[in-house]
Write a protein that holds these residues in place. Structure first.
Motif, PDB file in Angstrom:
ATOM      1  N   ALA A   1       9.103 -33.479   4.625  1.00 49.22           N
ATOM      2  CA  ALA A   1       8.449 -34.676   4.090  1.00 49.22           C
ATOM      3  C   ALA A   1       7.493 -34.327   2.948  1.00 49.22           C
ATOM      4  CB  ALA A   1       7.702 -35.413   5.197  1.00 49.22           C
ATOM      5  N   ALA A   2       6.836 -33.178   3.044  1.00 51.64           N
ATOM      6  CA  ALA A   2       5.839 -32.780   2.042  1.00 51.64           C
ATOM      7  C   ALA A   2       6.486 -32.206   0.785  1.00 51.64           C
ATOM      8  CB  ALA A   2       4.876 -31.760   2.627  1.00 51.64           C
ATOM      9  N   VAL A   3       7.508 -31.401   0.949  1.00 49.92           N
ATOM     10  CA  VAL A   3       8.151 -30.746  -0.190  1.00 49.92           C
ATOM     11  C   VAL A   3       9.267 -31.658  -0.686  1.00 49.92           C
ATOM     12  CG1 VAL A   3       9.475 -28.731  -0.939  1.00 49.92           C
ATOM     13  CG2 VAL A   3       7.551 -28.448   0.630  1.00 49.92           C
ATOM     14  N   ASN A   4       9.033 -32.269  -1.845  1.00 53.21           N
ATOM     15  CA  ASN A   4      10.027 -33.196  -2.384  1.00 53.21           C
ATOM     16  C   ASN A   4      10.691 -32.668  -3.654  1.00 53.21           C
ATOM     17  OD1 ASN A   4       8.029 -33.575  -4.293  1.00 53.21           O
ATOM     18  ND2 ASN A   4       7.696 -35.738  -3.833  1.00 53.21           N
ATOM     19  N   MET A   5      10.588 -31.375  -3.864  1.00 44.98           N
ATOM     20  CA  MET A   5      11.258 -30.721  -4.992  1.00 44.98           C
ATOM     21  C   MET A   5      12.265 -29.719  -4.421  1.00 44.98           C
ATOM     22  SD  MET A   5       7.876 -30.013  -7.350  1.00 44.98           S
ATOM     23  CE  MET A   5       8.735 -29.275  -8.745  1.00 44.98           C
ATOM     24  N   SER A   6      13.378 -29.558  -5.104  1.00 46.73           N
ATOM     25  CA  SER A   6      14.373 -28.579  -4.671  1.00 46.73           C
ATOM     26  C   SER A   6      13.949 -27.183  -5.116  1.00 46.73           C
ATOM     27  CB  SER A   6      15.736 -28.913  -5.291  1.00 46.73           C
ATOM     28  OG  SER A   6      15.695 -28.690  -6.697  1.00 46.73           O
ATOM     29  N   ALA A   7      14.602 -26.186  -4.580  1.00 44.26           N
ATOM     30  CA  ALA A   7      14.316 -24.799  -4.982  1.00 44.26           C
ATOM     31  C   ALA A   7      14.520 -24.643  -6.486  1.00 44.26           C
ATOM     32  CB  ALA A   7      15.208 -23.833  -4.210  1.00 44.26           C
ATOM     33  N   GLU A   8      15.568 -25.240  -7.010  1.00 43.12           N
ATOM     34  CA  GLU A   8      15.855 -25.149  -8.442  1.00 43.12           C
ATOM     35  C   GLU A   8      14.776 -25.827  -9.278  1.00 43.12           C
ATOM     36  OE1 GLU A   8      18.045 -26.335  -6.129  1.00 43.12           O
ATOM     37  OE2 GLU A   8      19.332 -24.561  -6.007  1.00 43.12           O
ATOM     38  N   GLU A   9      14.315 -26.986  -8.827  1.00 42.43           N
ATOM     39  CA  GLU A   9      13.251 -27.696  -9.547  1.00 42.43           C
ATOM     40  C   GLU A   9      11.950 -26.893  -9.518  1.00 42.43           C
ATOM     41  OE1 GLU A   9      14.319 -32.388  -8.958  1.00 42.43           O
ATOM     42  OE2 GLU A   9      13.599 -31.277  -7.202  1.00 42.43           O
ATOM     43  N   ILE A  10      11.645 -26.304  -8.394  1.00 41.91           N
ATOM     44  CA  ILE A  10      10.427 -25.493  -8.282  1.00 41.91           C
ATOM     45  C   ILE A  10      10.503 -24.306  -9.235  1.00 41.91           C
ATOM     46  CG2 ILE A  10       9.119 -23.957  -6.760  1.00 41.91           C
ATOM     47  CD1 ILE A  10       9.908 -25.922  -4.449  1.00 41.91           C
ATOM     48  N   GLU A  11      11.624 -23.618  -9.242  1.00 43.61           N
ATOM     49  CA  GLU A  11      11.774 -22.446 -10.110  1.00 43.61           C
ATOM     50  C   GLU A  11      11.701 -22.830 -11.589  1.00 43.61           C
ATOM     51  OE1 GLU A  11      15.326 -21.027  -8.311  1.00 43.61           O
ATOM     52  OE2 GLU A  11      14.222 -19.786  -6.874  1.00 43.61           O
ATOM     53  N   ALA A  12      12.276 -23.967 -11.961  1.00 41.07           N
ATOM     54  CA  ALA A  12      12.181 -24.433 -13.351  1.00 41.07           C
ATOM     55  C   ALA A  12      10.728 -24.788 -13.683  1.00 41.07           C
ATOM     56  CB  ALA A  12      13.093 -25.638 -13.571  1.00 41.07           C
ATOM     57  N   TRP A  13      10.023 -25.420 -12.751  1.00 46.78           N
ATOM     58  CA  TRP A  13       8.616 -25.783 -12.946  1.00 46.78           C
ATOM     59  C   TRP A  13       7.773 -24.536 -13.175  1.00 46.78           C
ATOM     60  CZ3 TRP A  13       4.972 -28.805 -14.394  1.00 46.78           C
ATOM     61  CH2 TRP A  13       3.667 -28.605 -13.977  1.00 46.78           C
ATOM     62  N   LEU A  14       8.053 -23.465 -12.446  1.00 41.09           N
ATOM     63  CA  LEU A  14       7.276 -22.236 -12.576  1.00 41.09           C
ATOM     64  C   LEU A  14       7.371 -21.616 -13.968  1.00 41.09           C
ATOM     65  CD1 LEU A  14       7.929 -20.566  -9.117  1.00 41.09           C
ATOM     66  CD2 LEU A  14       5.792 -21.571  -9.949  1.00 41.09           C
ATOM     67  N   GLU A  15       8.360 -22.002 -14.730  1.00 39.72           N
ATOM     68  CA  GLU A  15       8.532 -21.486 -16.089  1.00 39.72           C
ATOM     69  C   GLU A  15       7.678 -22.225 -17.119  1.00 39.72           C
ATOM     70  OE1 GLU A  15      10.238 -18.712 -16.768  1.00 39.72           O
ATOM     71  OE2 GLU A  15      10.569 -18.599 -14.600  1.00 39.72           O
TER      72      GLU A  15
END
Length: 109
Positions: free
Chosen positions: A14-28
């Protein structure tokens, strides 16, 4: 799965609403790098390190998750809940939003 693990997993999902791919792209992004606290001697913020761990957890099948994964999942849930309670007037470009995104939660969703 134990009832405690089931409740932690549900709260994490419920808390994490971003996918692994979205998180990794965000980190860039520069916005991701610009927020968060860094421990002495570390070059990466606590939130960015957490984001990498969250992405790994999202890619790990439930049956393969260990106690450390569940401890981190619980930590993520607590962080998101505490910070959602501090919502600023303009969340779109705020450091508050960027910090939450480093923890896998985009409050605009």
């Amino acid at each position: 799965m134990t009832p405690d693990r089931a409740s932690i997993r549900a709260a994490f999902e419920a808390a994490v609403n971003m996918s692994a791919e979205e998180i990794e792209a965000w980190l860039e992004t520069e916005e991701s790098r610009a927020v968060g606290q860094t421990r002495p001697g570390q070059s990466e913020s606590i939130g960015r390190a957490s984001a990498r761990r969250i992405a790994a957890i999202l890619r790990t099948p439930d049956a393969a998750r260990d106690d450390e994964d569940y401890a981190h999942m619980r930590k993520v849930v607590g962080f998101v809940r505490r910070h959602r309670a501090q919502e600023p007037e303009n969340m779109v470009t705020s450091r508050w939003r960027y910090s939450l995104m480093n923890w896998g939660h985009d409050p605009l969703r």
